[in-house]
Scaffold this motif. Structure first.
Motif, PDB file in Angstrom:
ATOM      1  N   ARG A  42      16.474  22.162  -3.401  1.00 50.60           N
ATOM      2  CA  ARG A  42      16.360  20.967  -4.242  1.00 50.60           C
ATOM      3  C   ARG A  42      16.163  19.766  -3.311  1.00 50.60           C
ATOM      4  NH1 ARG A  42      20.094  19.122  -8.907  1.00 50.60           N
ATOM      5  NH2 ARG A  42      20.793  21.267  -9.015  1.00 50.60           N
ATOM      6  N   LEU A  43      15.152  18.977  -3.611  1.00 48.94           N
ATOM      7  CA  LEU A  43      14.896  17.792  -2.780  1.00 48.94           C
ATOM      8  C   LEU A  43      15.446  16.547  -3.483  1.00 48.94           C
ATOM      9  CD1 LEU A  43      11.075  18.341  -1.980  1.00 48.94           C
ATOM     10  CD2 LEU A  43      13.046  19.284  -0.757  1.00 48.94           C
ATOM     11  N   HIS A  44      16.268  15.756  -2.756  1.00 44.07           N
ATOM     12  CA  HIS A  44      16.735  14.465  -3.285  1.00 44.07           C
ATOM     13  C   HIS A  44      15.970  13.361  -2.572  1.00 44.07           C
ATOM     14  CE1 HIS A  44      20.230  16.041  -5.430  1.00 44.07           C
ATOM     15  NE2 HIS A  44      20.349  16.892  -4.432  1.00 44.07           N
ATOM     16  N   PHE A  45      15.393  12.498  -3.364  1.00 42.92           N
ATOM     17  CA  PHE A  45      14.673  11.359  -2.773  1.00 42.92           C
ATOM     18  C   PHE A  45      15.465  10.095  -3.082  1.00 42.92           C
ATOM     19  CE2 PHE A  45      11.585  14.599  -3.585  1.00 42.92           C
ATOM     20  CZ  PHE A  45      10.690  14.554  -2.521  1.00 42.92           C
ATOM     21  N   ASP A  46      15.938   9.453  -2.053  1.00 43.15           N
ATOM     22  CA  ASP A  46      16.722   8.231  -2.251  1.00 43.15           C
ATOM     23  C   ASP A  46      16.024   7.112  -1.491  1.00 43.15           C
ATOM     24  OD1 ASP A  46      18.641   6.396  -2.772  1.00 43.15           O
ATOM     25  OD2 ASP A  46      20.166   7.278  -1.453  1.00 43.15           O
ATOM     26  N   GLY A  47      15.049   6.519  -2.169  1.00 43.15           N
ATOM     27  CA  GLY A  47      14.275   5.453  -1.533  1.00 43.15           C
ATOM     28  C   GLY A  47      13.435   5.955  -0.363  1.00 43.15           C
ATOM     29  N   VAL A  48      12.851   7.141  -0.503  1.00 43.93           N
ATOM     30  CA  VAL A  48      12.012   7.678   0.585  1.00 43.93           C
ATOM     31  C   VAL A  48      10.666   6.946   0.602  1.00 43.93           C
ATOM     32  CG1 VAL A  48      10.765   9.715   1.414  1.00 43.93           C
ATOM     33  CG2 VAL A  48      13.097   9.949   0.513  1.00 43.93           C
ATOM     34  N   ARG A  49      10.318   6.430   1.764  1.00 42.74           N
ATOM     35  CA  ARG A  49       9.098   5.634   1.869  1.00 42.74           C
ATOM     36  C   ARG A  49       7.903   6.529   2.241  1.00 42.74           C
ATOM     37  NH1 ARG A  49       8.642   0.310   1.612  1.00 42.74           N
ATOM     38  NH2 ARG A  49       6.807  -0.614   2.604  1.00 42.74           N
ATOM     39  N   VAL A  50       6.840   6.420   1.415  1.00 41.37           N
ATOM     40  CA  VAL A  50       5.611   7.161   1.704  1.00 41.37           C
ATOM     41  C   VAL A  50       4.543   6.141   2.062  1.00 41.37           C
ATOM     42  CG1 VAL A  50       3.785   8.575   0.705  1.00 41.37           C
ATOM     43  CG2 VAL A  50       6.157   9.039   0.103  1.00 41.37           C
ATOM     44  N   SER A  51       4.091   6.195   3.311  1.00 41.82           N
ATOM     45  CA  SER A  51       3.087   5.208   3.708  1.00 41.82           C
ATOM     46  C   SER A  51       1.716   5.627   3.196  1.00 41.82           C
ATOM     47  CB  SER A  51       3.079   5.049   5.232  1.00 41.82           C
ATOM     48  OG  SER A  51       2.692   6.268   5.802  1.00 41.82           O
ATOM     49  N   ALA A  52       0.824   4.674   3.091  1.00 39.40           N
ATOM     50  CA  ALA A  52      -0.509   4.938   2.518  1.00 39.40           C
ATOM     51  C   ALA A  52      -1.223   6.047   3.282  1.00 39.40           C
ATOM     52  CB  ALA A  52      -1.342   3.666   2.529  1.00 39.40           C
ATOM     53  N   ASP A  53      -0.994   6.143   4.595  1.00 42.79           N
ATOM     54  CA  ASP A  53      -1.710   7.169   5.356  1.00 42.79           C
ATOM     55  C   ASP A  53      -1.119   8.563   5.173  1.00 42.79           C
ATOM     56  OD1 ASP A  53       0.571   7.044   6.837  1.00 42.79           O
ATOM     57  OD2 ASP A  53      -0.386   6.373   8.708  1.00 42.79           O
ATOM     58  N   ALA A  54      -0.058   8.696   4.358  1.00 42.38           N
ATOM     59  CA  ALA A  54       0.482  10.022   4.040  1.00 42.38           C
ATOM     60  C   ALA A  54      -0.008  10.508   2.674  1.00 42.38           C
ATOM     61  CB  ALA A  54       2.003  10.000   4.065  1.00 42.38           C
ATOM     62  N   LEU A  55      -0.729   9.625   1.961  1.00 38.65           N
ATOM     63  CA  LEU A  55      -1.265  10.028   0.647  1.00 38.65           C
ATOM     64  C   LEU A  55      -2.435  10.990   0.827  1.00 38.65           C
ATOM     65  CD1 LEU A  55      -1.729   7.060  -1.843  1.00 38.65           C
ATOM     66  CD2 LEU A  55      -0.049   8.920  -1.925  1.00 38.65           C
ATOM     67  N   LEU A  56      -2.420  12.098   0.086  1.00 37.88           N
ATOM     68  CA  LEU A  56      -3.544  13.038   0.117  1.00 37.88           C
ATOM     69  C   LEU A  56      -4.465  12.688  -1.049  1.00 37.88           C
ATOM     70  CD1 LEU A  56      -1.612  16.379   0.813  1.00 37.88           C
ATOM     71  CD2 LEU A  56      -2.857  14.987   2.463  1.00 37.88           C
ATOM     72  N   GLY A  57      -5.656  12.193  -0.743  1.00 38.77           N
ATOM     73  CA  GLY A  57      -6.525  11.693  -1.797  1.00 38.77           C
ATOM     74  C   GLY A  57      -6.073  10.303  -2.193  1.00 38.77           C
ATOM     75  N   ASP A 114       0.823  -1.199   0.000  1.00 34.31           N
ATOM     76  CA  ASP A 114       0.000   0.000   0.000  1.00 34.31           C
ATOM     77  C   ASP A 114       0.862   1.256   0.000  1.00 34.31           C
ATOM     78  OD1 ASP A 114      -2.309  -1.371  -0.054  1.00 34.31           O
ATOM     79  OD2 ASP A 114      -2.689  -1.281   2.121  1.00 34.31           O
ATOM     80  N   ASP A 115       2.138   1.093   0.206  1.00 33.87           N
ATOM     81  CA  ASP A 115       3.047   2.242   0.306  1.00 33.87           C
ATOM     82  C   ASP A 115       3.713   2.540  -1.032  1.00 33.87           C
ATOM     83  OD1 ASP A 115       2.310   1.998   2.883  1.00 33.87           O
ATOM     84  OD2 ASP A 115       4.257   1.308   3.638  1.00 33.87           O
ATOM     85  N   PHE A 116       4.526   3.605  -1.029  1.00 32.74           N
ATOM     86  CA  PHE A 116       5.292   3.965  -2.227  1.00 32.74           C
ATOM     87  C   PHE A 116       6.723   4.293  -1.836  1.00 32.74           C
ATOM     88  CE2 PHE A 116       0.914   4.918  -3.142  1.00 32.74           C
ATOM     89  CZ  PHE A 116       0.749   4.448  -4.448  1.00 32.74           C
ATOM     90  N   THR A 117       7.621   4.051  -2.773  1.00 33.43           N
ATOM     91  CA  THR A 117       9.011   4.425  -2.535  1.00 33.43           C
ATOM     92  C   THR A 117       9.406   5.454  -3.588  1.00 33.43           C
ATOM     93  OG1 THR A 117       9.445   2.201  -1.779  1.00 33.43           O
ATOM     94  CG2 THR A 117      11.360   3.565  -2.290  1.00 33.43           C
ATOM     95  N   LEU A 118       9.867   6.628  -3.126  1.00 32.86           N
ATOM     96  CA  LEU A 118      10.195   7.728  -4.038  1.00 32.86           C
ATOM     97  C   LEU A 118      11.685   7.766  -4.329  1.00 32.86           C
ATOM     98  CD1 LEU A 118       8.083  10.693  -2.562  1.00 32.86           C
ATOM     99  CD2 LEU A 118       7.369   8.897  -4.139  1.00 32.86           C
ATOM    100  N   ASP A 119      12.008   7.870  -5.622  1.00 32.62           N
ATOM    101  CA  ASP A 119      13.391   8.038  -6.044  1.00 32.62           C
ATOM    102  C   ASP A 119      13.459   9.121  -7.118  1.00 32.62           C
ATOM    103  OD1 ASP A 119      15.338   6.096  -4.833  1.00 32.62           O
ATOM    104  OD2 ASP A 119      13.681   4.721  -5.374  1.00 32.62           O
ATOM    105  N   GLY A 120      14.347  10.066  -6.909  1.00 34.98           N
ATOM    106  CA  GLY A 120      14.503  11.141  -7.894  1.00 34.98           C
ATOM    107  C   GLY A 120      14.711  12.463  -7.192  1.00 34.98           C
ATOM    108  N   GLU A 121      14.388  13.548  -7.894  1.00 30.89           N
ATOM    109  CA  GLU A 121      14.554  14.842  -7.223  1.00 30.89           C
ATOM    110  C   GLU A 121      13.521  15.860  -7.670  1.00 30.89           C
ATOM    111  OE1 GLU A 121      18.474  16.348  -7.931  1.00 30.89           O
ATOM    112  OE2 GLU A 121      18.127  16.658 -10.063  1.00 30.89           O
ATOM    113  N   LYS A 122      13.397  16.909  -6.887  1.00 29.53           N
ATOM    114  CA  LYS A 122      12.497  18.030  -7.177  1.00 29.53           C
ATOM    115  C   LYS A 122      13.326  19.303  -7.074  1.00 29.53           C
ATOM    116  CE  LYS A 122       8.043  16.693  -7.293  1.00 29.53           C
ATOM    117  NZ  LYS A 122       7.169  17.017  -8.418  1.00 29.53           N
ATOM    118  N   LEU A 123      13.300  20.098  -8.129  1.00 27.64           N
ATOM    119  CA  LEU A 123      14.020  21.371  -8.103  1.00 27.64           C
ATOM    120  C   LEU A 123      13.068  22.505  -7.755  1.00 27.64           C
ATOM    121  CD1 LEU A 123      16.213  21.191 -11.338  1.00 27.64           C
ATOM    122  CD2 LEU A 123      16.758  20.426  -9.040  1.00 27.64           C
TER     123      LEU A 123
END
Lengths: 386, 375
Positions: free
Chosen positions: B206-221, B145-154
């Motif tokens: 700049r945000l670096h995401f290196d396997g950041v775990r987003v649990s289902a209860d952090a999803l908006l919508g 149910d979770d997600f793992t984020l990899d990448g970046e946001k400028l």
């Protein structure tokens, strides 16, 4: 903030709409009798001179009702409210404020009925933007003024029965605004000559007017002698939002939208060209800004706050938009833009060529853009006077 | 019909202006620019106590529950003062939670944002500030149910000071693959690196995401259906930036008008010359006009009107185009002193450079207007 109207205002809007449904002649009709009949009925409703007090034949309409009436008329592209444009716009307001009882009774009913036209003798060859420097002379001789001099850019002078005229009655004055008087002059007076001027579109809407010992009875002076300057500035509570003018601009923009679908650029409809799309949107945003600026001015007026020179903002927008929309349309037409009405290949029957040659009426008449900018800089921003 | 502010709103404006004039004149702004955080924690706390940080946050979330029209009043003054603070970012992050969060999510994150104890930020655009769905590149890999984020946001506004970040990411290639989630600063694998920005009053990172775990209860919508919410947030953001632009442009006009009213050349005040007078008049005309567009857009957003996107784009397009020119013209009208670090007018020029592309530049929004107007 609230953009809704009161039930009373909505009821008035419904009344105007119902009236237009029943009485409005077909758009662009050439049946002059139908237009005249429409004007008669509008007059019966007291919607001509709607902002004026009821005692003198006006409608006593509130600021908000004036806006609604003008808005609905513009939305339906109805003929003007009343046939005597200049009489209604500034001659009668000046009469209401400065005229004698006799003058009011003599002129105002005719202006409301649109019996004949008035023209305006302000500009001179040497006095355009600097109007107060005017030189046309009037010298008093008994019960008459003897007028000598020249006026120019006098719209519809050749079709008018009367003129509101500014003359110099005193020369040794400190401020040039002093020593000016306002006279009401019959165009048939001996010594008065009208010579039409052809404009760049080929039409002749304006004229030169020459005065050679023209005699004007003193009873036809409006306001005090040497106090004529202030007669030109009406203090009546007109609505000044210019919201109704937005309808004309929006209509032009809608026509450009259609034009751009039928004209082509690089083998594709011009409406797909990003440059044209951007210019269309730029004009659209400015028209909407005009509408909303007007709403803010209106709110100020409704709250009884003084409405000053900021209304020049919309005059400048309108001037720029009148020019830009014509230019945009001609560029969308591309090579065909060089043709005019009468050529079988000209798009829109030459509408945009006429538009591109007629903007000075709006842009120069009533104060050039540079003068409007001076007004804002000096009166709103507080910069030193020229 | 009433296109003006209420007495309460005018009072709010007067209070904010007085607070900023007293506590953060431009010399103070310059000092804050030199600090690592770039803003004053103590002023931030006082603003939160006054209710300005939580102004638009719902009452159940601990805020005042007012709308974007009220926010416009505050942001205009904040813009006029070039006041550096994470107000805009915090307000937007809270809006994302308020509009899209569950009751549990709201009570978890909103009170901290409303009372100023936690700072928010939003990472809801693409990498070059792109605003279309396809521009959002950050990838999230489903993991149960979770997600793992990899990448970046400028280009994330106030990133390095943020405790709570609202992040848009994708799980596939389409518009229906976009999700919105809250990522806390403490998340494992999240690395925040400050950008170097031209406008020192405006911090970005700049945000670096290196396997950041987003649990289902952090999803908006719900997962994959966030595009409409993201687009709406972008509109809320663009309208808010417009309000700051109104204030900042008026600040630039005021400085330049004052200068023209005291600088003498050729034996007279330069404000007497039409070469100076007319550009100033043009600035005024443009500011009043994009101000009208901005107010109306804010009102439509509060009314949840379907006309809001068109109104926002008209406002931001006009504001971006004009304020950029106002920045350049006002420096130019100052003559050589305008080029110095010492004179304040350069601060406004730099703000204009920041605000122009923020949540869509003139070209982006004009193209959107053309589309929405059926051209």
């Amino acid at each position: 903030m609230d953009f809704n109207f009161t039930p009373e205002e909505e009821a008035f809007r419904d009344e105007v709409r119902a009236f237009l449904d029943e009485n409005l002649p077909e758009n662009g009709t050439r049946d002059m009798e139908a237009v005249a009949e429409f004007q008669r009925r509008i007059r019966e409703k007291r919607w001509v001179g709607f902002s004026w007090p009821k005692e003198i034949g006006g409608g006593g309409g509130s600021i908000m009702e004036q806006v609604i009436l003008k808005e609905e008329m513009a939305r339906r592209k109805a003929p003007a409210l009343g046939a005597c444009f200049m009489g209604l716009a500034w001659v009668a307001p000046a009469l209401i404020e400065y005229g004698t009882e006799e003058q009011k009774q003599r002129f105002i009913p005719d202006i409301l009925d649109g019996k004949y036209q008035w023209c305006t003798g302000y500009s001179e060859p040497g006095s355009g933007s600097d109007l107060a420097s005017l030189q046309c002379r009037a010298v008093r001789e008994g019960d008459e003024y003897i007028v000598n001099g020249q006026k120019i850019w006098t719209s519809i002078a050749m079709w008018s029965k009367w003129m509101i005229l500014l003359v110099r009655t005193q020369t040794d004055v400190e401020a040039k605004h002093d020593g000016i008087s306002c006279l009401l002059v019959e165009m048939e007076s001996p010594g008065l000559t009208v010579r039409p001027i052809k404009n760049m579109a080929g039409g002749d809407m304006f004229a030169e007017v020459f005065f050679d010992d023209v005699r004007v009875p003193v009873e036809n002076r409006l306001g005090e002698e040497n106090q004529g300057w202030k007669v030109t500035v009406s203090a009546l509570a007109h609505e000044r939002s210019s919201i109704s003018e937005v309808y004309g601009l929006t209509r032009s923009l809608e026509r450009i939208k259609v034009l751009a679908k039928s004209c082509h650029r690089n083998g594709r409809p011009a409406s797909e060209d990003p440059g044209f799309r951007s210019r269309f949107a730029r004009a659209d945003a400015r028209i909407e800004a005009m509408r909303l600026n007007g709403m803010r001015f209106l709110t100020k007026q409704l709250r009884g706050e003084p409405l000053g020179s900021e209304t020049s903002i919309n005059k400048l927008h309108r001037a720029q938009l009148e020019i830009e929309l014509g230019e945009l349309a001609l560029e969308i037409e591309g090579g065909l833009g060089v043709l005019v009405q009468g050529d079988s290949a000209v798009p829109d029957d030459g509408l945009w060529q006429r538009h591109a040659l007629s903007w000075p009426e709006v842009v120069i008449g009533g104060g050039t853009p540079n003068i409007q900018k001076n007004i804002i800089a000096e009166r709103v921003l507080g910069l030193p006077k020229d | 019909m009433n296109f003006g502010f209420t007495e309460e709103q005018e009072l709010l404006r007067a209070e904010v202006r007085k607070f900023l004039d007293q506590n953060c004149p431009l010399e103070e702004v310059r000092k804050l620019c030199e600090t690592p955080e770039g803003f004053s924690r103590s002023l931030w706390e006082r603003m939160a106590e006054l209710g300005w940080v939580g102004l638009t946050i719902s009452e159940e979330g601990g805020g005042v529950g007012l709308g974007w029209v009220d926010l416009v009043v505050v942001l205009e003054e904040v813009g006029r003062s070039l006041f550096p603070s994470p107000l805009l970012s915090t307000v937007l992050a809270a809006k994302a939670v308020d509009l899209n969060g569950t009751e549990a999510q709201k009570s978890r994150w909103l009170p901290g944002l409303a009372d100023g104890s936690r700072i928010g930020a939003v990472a809801i655009t693409g990498d070059e500030g792109r605003l279309d769905a396809a521009g959002i590149a950050l990838e999230g890999r489903p993991d149960g149910d979770d997600f793992t984020l990899d990448g970046e946001k400028l280009l994330v506004m106030d990133a390095q000071n943020a405790d709570i970040l609202v992040v848009a990411f994708r799980t596939g290639s389409g518009e229906e693959d976009l999700s919105l989630a809250v990522v806390e600063r403490s998340a494992k694998g999240l690395n925040i690196e400050p950008h170097r920005t031209m406008d020192l009053t405006r911090r970005m990172g700049r945000l670096h995401f290196d396997g950041v775990r987003v649990s289902a209860d952090a999803l908006l919508g719900s997962a994959g259906s966030a595009w409409a919410a993201i687009e709406h947030l972008q509109d809320c953001a663009a309208a808010a930036v417009c309000a700051e632009m109104v204030g900042a442009a008026e600040g630039a006009l005021k400085l330049t008008t004052d200068f023209a009213n005291q600088r003498v050349q050729f034996g007279q005040l330069i404000g007497r010359f039409q070469g100076v007078k007319h550009p100033l008049a043009e600035m005024f005309i443009d500011i009043e006009s994009f101000k009208s567009l901005c107010y109306y857009a804010a009102w439509l957003l509060d009314e949840c009107s379907p006309e809001a996107p068109l109104a926002v784009s008209r406002a931001k397009a006009y504001a971006s185009e004009s304020f950029a020119r106002i920045g350049v013209d006002s420096v130019q009208l100052h003559g050589a002193v305008g080029y110095t670090w010492e004179y304040d007018i350069q601060l406004y020029l730099k703000r204009a450079k920041w605000a122009r592309p923020a949540f869509g530049d003139a070209e982006h929004h004009y193209q959107r207007v053309a589309k929405l107007r059926g051209f």
